[in-house]
Design an enzyme around this catalytic site. Structure first.
Site, PDB file in Angstrom:
ATOM      1  CE  LYS A 122     -12.128 -30.305 -19.854  1.00  0.00           C
ATOM      2  NZ  LYS A 122     -12.834 -29.493 -18.832  1.00  0.00           N
TER       3      LYS A 122
HETATM    4  C1  LIG Z   1     -12.699 -29.674 -17.464  1.00  0.00           C
HETATM    5  C2  LIG Z   1     -12.943 -28.521 -16.561  1.00  0.00           C
HETATM    6  C3  LIG Z   1     -12.440 -28.467 -15.249  1.00  0.00           C
HETATM    7  C4  LIG Z   1     -11.688 -29.625 -14.607  1.00  0.00           C
HETATM    8  O1  LIG Z   1     -10.434 -29.848 -15.172  1.00  0.00           O
HETATM    9  P1  LIG Z   1      -9.691 -31.268 -14.965  1.00  0.00           P
HETATM   10  O2  LIG Z   1      -8.563 -31.234 -15.900  1.00  0.00           O
HETATM   11  O3  LIG Z   1     -10.718 -32.308 -15.306  1.00  0.00           O
HETATM   12  O4  LIG Z   1      -9.279 -31.352 -13.530  1.00  0.00           O
HETATM   13  C5  LIG Z   1     -12.646 -27.322 -14.503  1.00  0.00           C
HETATM   14  N1  LIG Z   1     -13.350 -26.276 -14.996  1.00  0.00           N
HETATM   15  C6  LIG Z   1     -13.859 -26.292 -16.249  1.00  0.00           C
HETATM   16  C7  LIG Z   1     -14.650 -25.116 -16.716  1.00  0.00           C
HETATM   17  C8  LIG Z   1     -13.683 -27.404 -17.078  1.00  0.00           C
HETATM   18  O5  LIG Z   1     -14.210 -27.407 -18.312  1.00  0.00           O
END
Ligand SMILES: *Cc1c(COP(=O)(O)O)cnc(C)c1O
Length: 476
Positions: A122
């Site tokens: 993120k």
């Molecule tokens: C947010 C997240 C996901 C999922 O991603 P999306 O965009 O919600 O599909 C997968 N792995 C980790 C470690 C995350 O923080």
């Protein structure tokens, strides 16, 4: 480049929105999500020229396709990507380096997206978003109070992106005592005056209910400029498109080659960016969607039925950032699947918003989905994760986290042709150390900097489930 809502508003010329308007707004007023009217394309010559660009310049080139120069000058955008995507912040000059997992599975690669400040993917979008927000707020002479609920990754990525930025404050609710010690240290050790951690004596849903209650008080919301940075934010999606293009370019030497991506998915934000990258012209063969036991998305791609589940039907799993049963960004993909038919989309989501489901299994759109959009999907379980973490470590020496393990597990099933599969690494093993230990028998080692972080003083306000008190804090 103009933006419209998936549910049809802003369809007339005068109402269409620009990138800078969409950047700071959440849902459209008709409840839909904002999308560019058409997905911009790039040429083969551009793709070739992009091969030699550093990450930040590639980011500027890709994102500027979604932004009018007279809305947000491309030179300003380039200055922001240059400041965001540095070796100091992301650990390497490549920013998203590829590692071979050949010894586990021929043709399998891992793209590192988790070397930013909070060790999860993120950061890739949020680090740029922090700069874009500060820039736009100053330009539009506005301030923003970001209010959110987190069980881990999103909240910390938002705080590290917004810390110290002018015009923005962050109020982040988390369930007291339910995050890992590492996650707590990461968030609560921030001492910046504009970052406010609130530990709620309850569960994640209680935190989310407080956010909803505050946001539903429209007068309070307007008076204090309450906003969010959740995964429907279009700025986050375009920033994520960049690493698909980079992953493709790093894994190939000629534009006639193709690759596939395996993506651990929850809210459909990450893989939606892959879909956009593919629509723009990136030679992506297959988008392999991996879910955990909360497999609403895999169910849709394998049956044509989308049936979001209630929180009571949502399992707590060892890949907790994917414990989602209603994938907000999925609406954007279905809009494209239906040939940009906003009226039909709005009909389907009327059912979804009522707590219902829809079935596209007998439609030509669903039957042609694999061919047209390249999606396949599978479900991984706790046992699959443990076995995959163990086998990957034993055969390649690489320690992966539980979410990445879901992608590697499902990705391997499709790595059997001549086309390479890039599994996206969405967090580092250290963030989910307890499950990694269960798999390999030891905790992932901490770096000196991480050990130092664990020992820092922490700043957090602990309270009951108390909407009034959260409002008081924001007002103060
Ligand atoms: C947010 C997240 C996901 C999922 O991603 P999306 O965009 O919600 O599909 C997968 N792995 C980790 C470690 C995350 O923080």
């Amino acid at each position: 480049m103009k933006y419209i809502s998936t549910r049809g508003s802003f369809a007339n010329i005068a109402q269409k929105q620009s990138f800078s308007q969409v950047l700071l707004s959440g849902l459209a007023e008709d409840g839909g999500l904002m999308l560019p009217e058409t997905v911009p394309k790039f040429t083969d010559a551009e793709l070739t020229a992009w091969r030699t660009l550093p990450y930040h310049a590639l980011a500027a080139a890709v994102i500027s396709k979604f932004v009018d120069n007279n809305d947000l000058p491309h030179a300003d955008l380039a200055a922001m990507t240059k400041a965001a995507y540095t070796k100091e912040v992301f650990g390497t000059d490549e920013i998203t380096p590829l590692t071979s997992l050949e010894k586990l599975q021929p043709g399998l690669l891992l793209q590192g997206l988790s070397n930013g400040p909070t060790l999860a993917f993120k950061d890739m979008a949020m680090q740029l978003l922090g700069r874009l927000f500060e820039y736009e707020l100053a330009r539009q002479n506005k301030t923003l109070n970001i209010l959110g609920a987190t069980s881990g990754d999103t909240g910390s990525a938002a705080e590290y992106a917004m810390r110290g930025r002018k015009g923005v404050s962050v109020f982040m609710l988390s369930p007291a005592g339910r995050m890992s010690a590492f996650q707590r240290a990461q968030m609560f050790s921030l001492q910046d005056a504009n970052i406010h951690n609130i530990a709620v004596e309850g569960v994640f849903d209680d935190c989310q209910d407080i956010v909803k209650a505050v946001s539903n008080d429209l007068e309070f919301k307007r008076k204090h400029n309450i906003g969010t940075v959740n995964s429907i934010n279009w700025g986050r999606i375009v920033a994520q498109v960049v690493y698909y293009v980079r992953g493709y370019l790093s894994a190939t030497t000629s534009n006639s080659q193709k690759v596939s991506f395996a993506v651990p998915s929850g809210n459909f934000g990450n893989i939606l960016a892959g879909h956009i990258a593919r629509e723009m012209g990136t030679p992506i063969d297959t988008l392999i969607l991996a879910t955990n036991e909360n497999n609403v998305l895999a169910e849709f791609f394998n049956t044509g039925v989308y049936r979001p589940r209630k929180s009571a039907e949502t399992y707590e799993t060892s890949s907790p950032s994917m414990d989602i049963s209603k994938a907000s960004n999925f609406e954007r993909f279905v809009y494209h699947l239906l040939g940009n038919d906003a009226a039909r989309l709005a009909e389907l989501w009327k059912e979804v918003d009522r707590g219902g489901s829809f079935d596209l299994s007998n439609t030509p759109e669903y039957k042609g989905l694999r061919e047209r959009f390249g999606f396949v999907a599978g479900t991984s379980t706790h046992a699959n994760r443990l076995a995959t973490i163990r086998e990957t470590y034993e055969k390649t020496g690489t320690l992966i986290d539980t979410h990445t393990a879901d992608a590697v597990f499902i990705g391997r099933e499709f790595a059997k042709s001549a086309i390479p599969v890039i599994a996206l690494e969405t967090a580092l093993a250290i963030k989910f150390g307890a499950t990694v230990q269960e798999a390999v028998g030891f905790e992932p080692p901490m770096t000196n900097a991480q050990r130092a972080m664990m020992a820092l003083p922490q700043k957090v306000t602990t309270m009951g489930v108390d909407v009034a008190r959260v409002k008081q804090m924001i007002a103060a």
